[in-house]
Motif scaffolding. Structure first.
Motif, PDB file in Angstrom:
ATOM      1  N   GLY A 130       0.803  -1.218   0.000  1.00  0.00           N
ATOM      2  CA  GLY A 130       0.000   0.000   0.000  1.00  0.00           C
ATOM      3  C   GLY A 130       0.834   1.265   0.000  1.00  0.00           C
ATOM      4  O   GLY A 130       0.428   2.281  -0.575  1.00  0.00           O
ATOM      5  N   VAL A 167      -6.213   7.538   4.282  1.00  0.00           N
ATOM      6  CA  VAL A 167      -5.233   6.609   4.846  1.00  0.00           C
ATOM      7  C   VAL A 167      -5.615   6.224   6.272  1.00  0.00           C
ATOM      8  O   VAL A 167      -5.668   5.043   6.636  1.00  0.00           O
ATOM      9  CB  VAL A 167      -3.820   7.223   4.819  1.00  0.00           C
ATOM     10  CG1 VAL A 167      -2.845   6.391   5.643  1.00  0.00           C
ATOM     11  CG2 VAL A 167      -3.319   7.353   3.388  1.00  0.00           C
ATOM     12  N   ASN A 329      -5.797  -1.617   0.807  1.00  0.00           N
ATOM     13  CA  ASN A 329      -4.740  -1.288  -0.149  1.00  0.00           C
ATOM     14  C   ASN A 329      -5.121  -1.654  -1.581  1.00  0.00           C
ATOM     15  O   ASN A 329      -4.426  -2.418  -2.266  1.00  0.00           O
ATOM     16  CB  ASN A 329      -3.438  -1.985   0.248  1.00  0.00           C
ATOM     17  CG  ASN A 329      -2.959  -1.529   1.613  1.00  0.00           C
ATOM     18  OD1 ASN A 329      -3.081  -0.367   1.968  1.00  0.00           O
ATOM     19  ND2 ASN A 329      -2.415  -2.452   2.386  1.00  0.00           N
ATOM     20  N   TYR A 341      -6.715   2.477   1.259  1.00  0.00           N
ATOM     21  CA  TYR A 341      -5.637   2.082   2.150  1.00  0.00           C
ATOM     22  C   TYR A 341      -6.196   1.370   3.380  1.00  0.00           C
ATOM     23  O   TYR A 341      -7.373   1.482   3.692  1.00  0.00           O
ATOM     24  CB  TYR A 341      -4.813   3.304   2.569  1.00  0.00           C
ATOM     25  CG  TYR A 341      -4.243   4.055   1.387  1.00  0.00           C
ATOM     26  CD1 TYR A 341      -3.082   3.600   0.770  1.00  0.00           C
ATOM     27  CD2 TYR A 341      -4.870   5.190   0.870  1.00  0.00           C
ATOM     28  CE1 TYR A 341      -2.560   4.270  -0.330  1.00  0.00           C
ATOM     29  CE2 TYR A 341      -4.361   5.860  -0.225  1.00  0.00           C
ATOM     30  CZ  TYR A 341      -3.201   5.389  -0.827  1.00  0.00           C
ATOM     31  OH  TYR A 341      -2.693   6.054  -1.923  1.00  0.00           O
TER      32      TYR A 341
END
Length: 484
Positions: A130, A167, A329, A341
């Protein structure tokens, strides 16, 4: 409460400090990534690599995996590309992009992105992490952050904050929806011991009392599922939330090795920091640029076009965030522009390690003391060796050895090729290892042995001076002869 920079979408003059550190830090991560390619790519995916890139390039077209190497691949050309990328990244980290005209600065960032994209898209399993996509997405956005010749654009900074938001929230939600030990706050009873590549403090983290592990897990949920929304709020809330992200990532840096994932996330979180607030509380900061005019119309047009593209491509990552079947990811386009992610939706309860062992004995049934182990730099091997800190450097072979051990009865094809290279005494392959127990000539036999590893207790550590206790579980790959 100050609503800048988000309400003034044209420029954020006080954000000069965040942009400065963000861009220089991102360039340093690029430098590390290109140096990793110099060190590893030839052995892992070169012409005679464990998974050769030329064969991959013949099997996929340019549209599926855009790369400069579709025109021609050689190990020498790959090394030249990686060294060129490293040189450009070092120049940007030293301030070259700020010394150039705006258009040239954008071209420099675009070159970094294109060069690394060309490597990632032919790297196959070795580059399927990732943080590779995260570096590419961040590098693409850096093209539109400008340089010292213009005030930092708020839209560009907001795109970076949107990346950090995805993220962090993606990592939080995949845990909450995945392994139920995260909801029970018990995953950290196991994680520090079973994570892919422990660090020098991982033994100590693992030995924390149970209540502290539960507090650690609860704090992680807050930091990754609540705090990210604060990044989108007005100042000073966004700054304080960015600091929480940074502190959380520093905790992860201390507890293990995750390549440049944590470092890059910290760097990107600076996009949400109020530069004026930081300047008032941090001593010894450089003076702000004397004059930062508004960006020219052509730059603003390109920035808004990039923002529109990111907004359009974000619908799939957003749907993934909202889905009960969230994926970790995930890359949705071959340019790695807007990705999903996440990490550790499942935590393993036991640690298996594959140890490659060789012997000079002509009999493959030689006693255990006649077998000697090849040692890796990062993955556990010698029980008496304290794990080392390697992040942000990425040891891809060590990481893939951890993944290979997750299927203990199904050897990976590349592992068989690795054994073949070691039986041939291939110098390039041996340079990726820490210890070659057969420096003068290759062994007669090599096998891949499976072990169950666990951290020793404090009493065991004092008695044996070893950090790991291991149990032999038998062959992962049976002995192979030198002429096999």
């Amino acid at each position: 409460m100050d609503w800048t920079p988000w309400t003034d979408w044209t420029a954020a003059p006080d954000a000069w400090l965040g942009r400065l550190v963000l861009q220089r830090g991102l360039a340093l991560v690029y430098l590390v990534a290109f140096l990793c390619a110099v060190r590893e790519f030839r052995v892992l995916a070169g012409e005679r690599g464990l998974t050769p890139a030329p064969a991959f390039l013949r099997a996929v077209d340019f549209r599926r995996a855009p790369s400069l190497f579709h025109w021609r691949y050689s190990d020498r050309l790959l090394a030249g590309t990686a060294w060129l990328g490293a040189a450009l990244a070092a120049a940007v980290a030293a301030g070259a992009a700020d010394a150039l005209p705006l258009a040239a600065s954008m071209a420099l960032w675009a070159a970094l992105w294109a060069l690394y994209l060309s490597i990632v898209n032919i790297g196959q399993t070795w580059y399927a992490f990732g943080w590779e996509s995260l570096l590419l997405e961040a590098g693409f956005l850096a093209v539109f952050l400008g340089n010292d010749s213009v005030a930092p654009p708020s839209v560009g900074l907001l795109l970076v904050v949107w990346l950090v938001f995805r993220v962090e929230l993606g990592a939080g939600l995949i845990k909450w929806r995945g392994d139920r030990c995260w909801r029970r706050l018990t995953c950290l009873y196991h994680h520090h011991e079973t994570q892919p590549m422990p660090g020098p403090l991982s033994w100590f983290f693992h030995r924390l009392p149970g209540p502290l592990h539960r507090a650690e897990a609860a704090a992680n949920h807050v930091a990754q599922m609540i705090v990210p929304f604060g990044l989108l709020l007005p100042q000073p809330v966004a700054t304080w939330c960015a600091l929480v992200v940074i502190v959380t990532q520093l905790w992860l840096v201390a507890s293990g090795n995750f390549a440049w994932l944590n470092w890059l996330t910290m760097i990107l979180a600076l996009a949400a920091v109020d530069g004026a607030l930081a300047a008032r509380h941090l001593p010894l900061l450089p003076d702000p640029p004397p004059h930062q005019p508004a960006a020219p119309a052509w730059f603003t047009a390109l920035l808004l076009a990039a923002a529109a593209l990111v907004a359009f491509l974000s619908h799939r990552p957003v749907r993934n965030l909202l889905s009960p079947r969230q994926q970790m990811n995930r890359t949705y386009d071959p340019l790695h522009l807007v990705n999903s992610y996440g990490a550790f939706g499942t935590v393993t309860r036991q640690r298996h390690e594959i140890v490659l062992e060789g012997t000079d004995d002509p009999d493959p049934q030689a006693p255990p003391e006649r077998w000697r182990a090849y040692e890796f730099h990062g993955k556990p091997g010698d029980p008496g060796r304290l794990p080392r800190q390697f992040a942000p450097f990425h040891l891809r072979l060590d990481w893939q050895m951890w993944f290979a051990a997750l299927t203990p009865r199904t050897p990976r094809p590349w592992l068989r090729t690795l054994v073949t290279r070691l039986l041939a005494g291939d110098p390039a392959t041996l340079r990726l290892l820490r210890v070659n127990p057969f420096p003068d000539h290759p062994p007669t036999w090599i096998r891949a042995r499976l072990y169950r590893y666990r951290f020793t207790t404090l009493a065991e550590l004092r008695a044996t001076h070893t950090w790991w206790h291991r149990t032999d579980l038998g062959d992962h790959l049976p002995p192979r002869p030198h002429d096999g």
